[in-house]
Design an enzyme around this catalytic site. Structure first.
Site, PDB file in Angstrom:
ATOM      1  N   LYS A 208       0.857  -1.183   0.000  1.00 41.63           N
ATOM      2  CA  LYS A 208       0.000   0.000   0.000  1.00 41.63           C
ATOM      3  C   LYS A 208       0.892   1.232   0.000  1.00 41.63           C
ATOM      4  O   LYS A 208       1.702   1.426   0.903  1.00 41.63           O
ATOM      5  CB  LYS A 208      -0.901   0.003   1.231  1.00 41.63           C
ATOM      6  CG  LYS A 208      -1.773   1.238   1.317  1.00 41.63           C
ATOM      7  CD  LYS A 208      -2.787   1.130   2.422  1.00 41.63           C
ATOM      8  CE  LYS A 208      -3.622   2.389   2.503  1.00 41.63           C
ATOM      9  NZ  LYS A 208      -4.628   2.296   3.558  1.00 41.63           N
ATOM     10  N   LYS A 232       1.093   9.975   5.561  1.00 40.44           N
ATOM     11  CA  LYS A 232       1.248   8.608   6.074  1.00 40.44           C
ATOM     12  C   LYS A 232       2.530   7.965   5.542  1.00 40.44           C
ATOM     13  O   LYS A 232       2.636   6.755   5.433  1.00 40.44           O
ATOM     14  CB  LYS A 232       0.005   7.779   5.692  1.00 40.44           C
ATOM     15  CG  LYS A 232      -1.312   8.365   6.231  1.00 40.44           C
ATOM     16  CD  LYS A 232      -2.504   7.426   6.053  1.00 40.44           C
ATOM     17  CE  LYS A 232      -3.773   8.051   6.642  1.00 40.44           C
ATOM     18  NZ  LYS A 232      -4.946   7.147   6.546  1.00 40.44           N
ATOM     19  N   GLU A 248       7.504  -6.821   1.153  1.00 39.02           N
ATOM     20  CA  GLU A 248       6.297  -6.691   1.985  1.00 39.02           C
ATOM     21  C   GLU A 248       5.368  -7.889   1.764  1.00 39.02           C
ATOM     22  O   GLU A 248       4.825  -8.459   2.707  1.00 39.02           O
ATOM     23  CB  GLU A 248       5.526  -5.403   1.631  1.00 39.02           C
ATOM     24  CG  GLU A 248       6.151  -4.118   2.157  1.00 39.02           C
ATOM     25  CD  GLU A 248       5.878  -3.891   3.649  1.00 39.02           C
ATOM     26  OE1 GLU A 248       5.311  -4.781   4.308  1.00 39.02           O
ATOM     27  OE2 GLU A 248       6.261  -2.815   4.150  1.00 39.02           O
ATOM     28  N   LYS A 263      -2.079  -1.506  -3.910  1.00 36.86           N
ATOM     29  CA  LYS A 263      -2.949  -0.333  -3.860  1.00 36.86           C
ATOM     30  C   LYS A 263      -2.126   0.930  -3.916  1.00 36.86           C
ATOM     31  O   LYS A 263      -1.131   0.983  -3.176  1.00 36.86           O
ATOM     32  CB  LYS A 263      -3.743  -0.408  -2.547  1.00 36.86           C
ATOM     33  CG  LYS A 263      -4.647   0.745  -2.280  1.00 36.86           C
ATOM     34  CD  LYS A 263      -5.233   0.612  -0.913  1.00 36.86           C
ATOM     35  CE  LYS A 263      -6.027   1.860  -0.607  1.00 36.86           C
ATOM     36  NZ  LYS A 263      -6.436   1.911   0.757  1.00 36.86           N
TER      37      LYS A 263
HETATM   38  C1  PBG Z   1      -7.519   3.304   5.573  1.00 38.44           C
HETATM   39  C2  PBG Z   1      -7.777   3.131   4.137  1.00 38.44           C
HETATM   40  C3  PBG Z   1      -7.576   4.083   3.134  1.00 38.44           C
HETATM   41  C4  PBG Z   1      -8.070   3.528   1.969  1.00 38.44           C
HETATM   42  C5  PBG Z   1      -8.537   2.251   2.281  1.00 38.44           C
HETATM   43  N1  PBG Z   1      -8.331   2.006   3.631  1.00 38.44           N
HETATM   44  C6  PBG Z   1      -7.094   5.475   3.182  1.00 38.44           C
HETATM   45  C7  PBG Z   1      -5.752   5.799   3.624  1.00 38.44           C
HETATM   46  O1  PBG Z   1      -4.883   4.930   3.758  1.00 38.44           O
HETATM   47  O2  PBG Z   1      -5.548   6.966   3.901  1.00 38.44           O
HETATM   48  C8  PBG Z   1      -8.097   4.250   0.656  1.00 38.44           C
HETATM   49  C9  PBG Z   1      -9.108   3.793  -0.306  1.00 38.44           C
HETATM   50  C10 PBG Z   1      -9.379   4.723  -1.408  1.00 38.44           C
HETATM   51  O3  PBG Z   1      -8.779   5.806  -1.578  1.00 38.44           O
HETATM   52  O4  PBG Z   1     -10.272   4.379  -2.190  1.00 38.44           O
HETATM   53  N2  PBG Z   1      -6.459   2.718   6.143  1.00 38.44           N
END
Ligand code: PBG
Length: 338
Positions: A208, A232, A248, A263
């Site tokens: 992610k 983040k 990962e 993602k």
């Molecule tokens: C939270 C989370 C996020 C998304 C999915 N779970 C946001 C983030 O990490 O700030 C993003 C999904 C999207 O943008 O469609 N942990």
């Protein structure tokens, strides 16, 4: 006089080989297609909120609504009829319930747990995915415990394990840690085993990235203003890295993940491809909120055909090796290809 060079191909030469032959007619294009998009490839992420009979549009995600649980059940029945096999839940937590440690995440009567029970009751064969992360529940918008300007890894894991157990006990099929703490998949797997929740699946958000494409999601769960100008990047991955994604993923598999995720999606198809060709596990991809919003916005301006672009990009995920794709367009696309 022009000289037309002929390609030197080991299996034949022009005019014997004319690749256009298989493209000439629709039936043949279908017949020789290497990949198809099915409704069962799609996972539908849904935003939920408290209340009754209310759909609230999310301005930055045209066509997406936060919905109350009574409406949710009807929508899930429709999704099931359209052969969508799984959905993911994301709650809007009331601001008075948000706190530094995200305590509401551990309450077994919280919005997500109630939604899980209602869906399982009404549509038992719909797979339910619950996110494991604290950001919808914290008043600082970070995914974990935030102290002295830092997200604290191990303390966060303790809380995430409890959150995963609470969701699994409510009946969710898949817990999906999206927090990117080190070691959380193993700890969650152990916590589930200790509670005898042996069949709960873990979908790890393994690769992610700290992307700028999550903005509309943060509007939808109302974490954007709490996060403010913070980011983040101390836990989500650097978009510059690719080998690190494989590390990962390898760790998460070793720690007990059943499926792994990459993602965002379309800008990270190289990662999807490497992951799927390296590891014999199901690799999922997430077409995130910003990707969805970009396509919809251009479509609403009349600049592109949004439905066609959406379908093309979802098919590209499959071509890259994704086994399933989370997309906010799941219902629309499933209707279109049904
Ligand atoms: C939270 C989370 C996020 C998304 C999915 N779970 C946001 C983030 O990490 O700030 C993003 C999904 C999207 O943008 O469609 N942990």
């Amino acid at each position: 006089m022009t000289h037309h060079a002929q390609p030197e191909l080991s299996w034949g030469q022009f005019p014997t080989t004319r690749l256009r032959r298989t493209r000439m007619q629709g039936w043949c294009r279908e017949l020789v297609a290497e990949h198809h998009l099915h409704p069962s490839d799609l996972i539908w992420p849904v935003f939920i909120q408290e209340g009754k009979n209310t759909e609230t549009p999310i301005a930055s995600m045209p066509g997406v609504f936060r919905i109350t649980l009574d409406l949710l059940v009807e929508k899930i029945k429709l999704a099931n009829q359209l052969s969508i096999r799984a959905m993911a839940l994301f709650p809007l937590v009331k601001s008075e319930l948000k706190s530094p440690y995200g305590d509401e995440a551990l309450f077994d009567g919280n919005l997500v747990c109630r939604a899980i029970k209602e869906i399982k009751n009404a549509v038992p064969d719909m797979g339910i995915i619950a996110d494991v992360a604290l950001d919808p529940y914290t008043n600082h918008g970070q995914d974990g415990v935030f102290e002295n300007g830092q997200v604290i890894n191990d303390l966060t894991i303790d809380i995430l394990c409890k959150q995963a157990v609470v969701q699994a006990k409510a009946g969710c099929d898949i817990v999906a840690p999206s927090d990117m703490m080190d070691g959380r998949v193993g700890a969650i797997r152990k916590a589930l085993e200790q509670e005898n929740l042996k069949d709960t699946l873990i979908l790890a958000y393994s690769a992610k990235y700290a992307s700028s494409m999550y903005g509309p999601f943060r509007d939808a769960v109302d974490s954007a203003k709490n996060l403010g100008s913070a980011d983040k990047r101390s836990y989500q991955m650097n978009p510059a890295n690719s080998d690190e994604a494989l590390r990962e993923i390898a760790l998460d598999i070793a720690e007990g993940a059943d499926m792994v995720m990459v993602k965002p999606g379309i800008a990270y198809l190289d990662i999807v491809y490497r992951a799927a060709s390296t590891f014999p596990v199901p690799v999922f991809a997430y077409q995130v909120s910003g990707e969805y919003a970009m396509i919809k916005a251009a479509g609403n301006n009349g600049w592109i055909n949004a439905d066609a672009v959406m379908a093309e990009q979802l098919l590209s995920f499959k071509r890259a090796g994704a086994r399933a794709i989370l997309t906010y367009a799941a219902l629309d696309i499933a209707k279109a290809i049904a």
